[in-house]
Motif scaffolding. Structure first.
Motif, PDB file in Angstrom:
ATOM      1  N   GLY A  40      -0.491  -4.712   2.636  1.00 20.44           N
ATOM      2  CA  GLY A  40      -1.333  -5.740   2.327  1.00 20.44           C
ATOM      3  C   GLY A  40      -2.723  -5.263   1.747  1.00 20.44           C
ATOM      4  N   LEU A  41      -3.186  -4.030   2.425  1.00 15.81           N
ATOM      5  CA  LEU A  41      -4.221  -3.387   1.841  1.00 15.81           C
ATOM      6  C   LEU A  41      -4.352  -2.903   0.329  1.00 15.81           C
ATOM      7  N   GLU A  42      -3.260  -2.628  -0.118  1.00 13.81           N
ATOM      8  CA  GLU A  42      -2.754  -1.837  -1.330  1.00 13.81           C
ATOM      9  C   GLU A  42      -3.102  -3.402  -2.109  1.00 13.81           C
ATOM     10  N   ARG A  43      -2.499  -4.531  -2.145  1.00 12.67           N
ATOM     11  CA  ARG A  43      -2.888  -5.593  -2.723  1.00 12.67           C
ATOM     12  C   ARG A  43      -4.269  -6.124  -2.728  1.00 12.67           C
ATOM     13  N   THR A  44      -4.899  -5.855  -1.589  1.00 17.65           N
ATOM     14  CA  THR A  44      -6.124  -6.316  -1.653  1.00 17.65           C
ATOM     15  C   THR A  44      -7.058  -5.435  -2.256  1.00 17.65           C
ATOM     16  N   LEU A  45      -6.759  -4.373  -2.414  1.00 17.29           N
ATOM     17  CA  LEU A  45      -7.680  -3.303  -3.049  1.00 17.29           C
ATOM     18  C   LEU A  45      -7.525  -3.419  -4.748  1.00 17.29           C
TER      19      LEU A  45
ATOM     20  N   ALA B 265      -3.079   0.408  -9.913  1.00 21.83           N
ATOM     21  CA  ALA B 265      -2.083   0.342  -8.532  1.00 21.83           C
ATOM     22  C   ALA B 265      -2.151   1.550  -8.075  1.00 21.83           C
ATOM     23  N   ARG B 266      -2.041   2.624  -9.004  1.00 22.78           N
ATOM     24  CA  ARG B 266      -1.875   4.021  -8.320  1.00 22.78           C
ATOM     25  C   ARG B 266      -3.108   4.495  -7.472  1.00 22.78           C
ATOM     26  N   PHE B 267      -4.271   3.862  -7.828  1.00 20.97           N
ATOM     27  CA  PHE B 267      -5.383   3.945  -7.244  1.00 20.97           C
ATOM     28  C   PHE B 267      -5.528   3.276  -5.601  1.00 20.97           C
ATOM     29  N   ALA B 268      -4.925   2.127  -5.827  1.00 22.42           N
ATOM     30  CA  ALA B 268      -4.909   1.314  -4.575  1.00 22.42           C
ATOM     31  C   ALA B 268      -4.044   1.692  -3.777  1.00 22.42           C
ATOM     32  N   THR B 269      -2.942   2.138  -4.112  1.00 22.48           N
ATOM     33  CA  THR B 269      -1.747   3.023  -3.219  1.00 22.48           C
ATOM     34  C   THR B 269      -2.560   4.305  -2.389  1.00 22.48           C
ATOM     35  N   GLY B 270      -3.197   5.041  -3.322  1.00 23.89           N
ATOM     36  CA  GLY B 270      -3.808   6.250  -2.561  1.00 23.89           C
ATOM     37  C   GLY B 270      -4.852   5.749  -1.851  1.00 23.89           C
ATOM     38  N   LEU B 271      -5.816   4.898  -2.180  1.00 23.13           N
ATOM     39  CA  LEU B 271      -6.826   4.595  -1.159  1.00 23.13           C
ATOM     40  C   LEU B 271      -6.624   3.909   0.009  1.00 23.13           C
ATOM     41  N   ALA B 272      -5.367   3.140  -0.272  1.00 22.72           N
ATOM     42  CA  ALA B 272      -4.877   2.174   1.127  1.00 22.72           C
ATOM     43  C   ALA B 272      -4.264   3.454   1.887  1.00 22.72           C
TER      44      ALA B 272
END
Length: 203
Positions: free
Chosen positions: A85-90, A182-189
């Motif tokens: 959910g955090l990935e999608r949010t980011l 998407a890669r950034f969101a996954t890494g930051l999440a």
């Protein structure tokens, strides 16, 4: 309470400022007369709705960042919506920030000179941190976090880390790239989850 006409006029001023910033004008070089002319309103009308240019910038920033803050606040409030959910949010947050980057750049510059502008942005991030702190406190009380975790300090660190990392990513990659975002969101999440819970997320 503002009527529809007032909302419409203020929206015209907001849109005018965004156009000018997108065209490369610096906010500090934009006088009230230039803004009013671009919006098609009288200078005197501008002052009916805005105290000054700082008030205008603060309210414009609040307007354009609302989608990003709403998205991240929903994740915080959900509690059970985990790292996915955090990935999608980011991804949503990155898109919202990128859509109004000139405004946020102007806000950052103005914050260095104007304490009122600086207070606006700090209060928005601190408000997010306060909501996250309540979630962490509940989780600690339920035994889901170690008893020695400081919810306030951890929430502040995470909230400001998210803000800095998203801003840096968008400034480095201004054009939307779904794969890179998407890669950034996954890494930051994942990094955020580790900071919060001290472990790799399980999905």
């Amino acid at each position: 309470m503002l009527d529809g006409r007032s909302h419409g006029l203020e929206a015209r001023v907001f849109d005018a400022v965004e156009r000018l910033l997108a065209d490369g004008h610096r906010f500090e070089d934009l006088g009230v007369q230039r803004i009013a002319s671009e919006a098609g309103v009288a200078r005197s009308t501008f002052y009916v709705h805005f105290r000054d240019r700082s008030d205008l910038l603060v309210r414009l920033a609040e307007r354009v960042t609302e989608p990003a803050f709403t998205a991240i606040s929903r994740w915080v409030d959900a509690g059970t919506d985990g790292v996915e959910g955090l990935e999608r949010t980011l991804v949503v947050v990155v898109a919202a920030v990128r859509a109004h980057l000139p405004v946020l750049h102007a806000l950052s510059e103005a914050a260095l000179r104007d304490p009122a502008v600086d207070e606006l942005w700090s209060s928005r991030i601190d408000g997010l941190a306060a909501a996250l702190q309540l979630r962490l406190l509940d989780e600690r009380n339920l035994g889901e976090l170690p008893s020695d975790v400081d919810p306030e300090l951890l929430a502040q660190n995470v909230a400001w880390s998210l803000e800095r990392n998203v801003a840096r990513h968008v400034r480095r990659m201004r054009a939307a790239d779904p794969v890179a975002d998407a890669r950034f969101a996954t890494g930051l999440a994942d990094a955020t989850w580790r900071s919060l819970y001290g472990r790799v997320a399980t999905v």
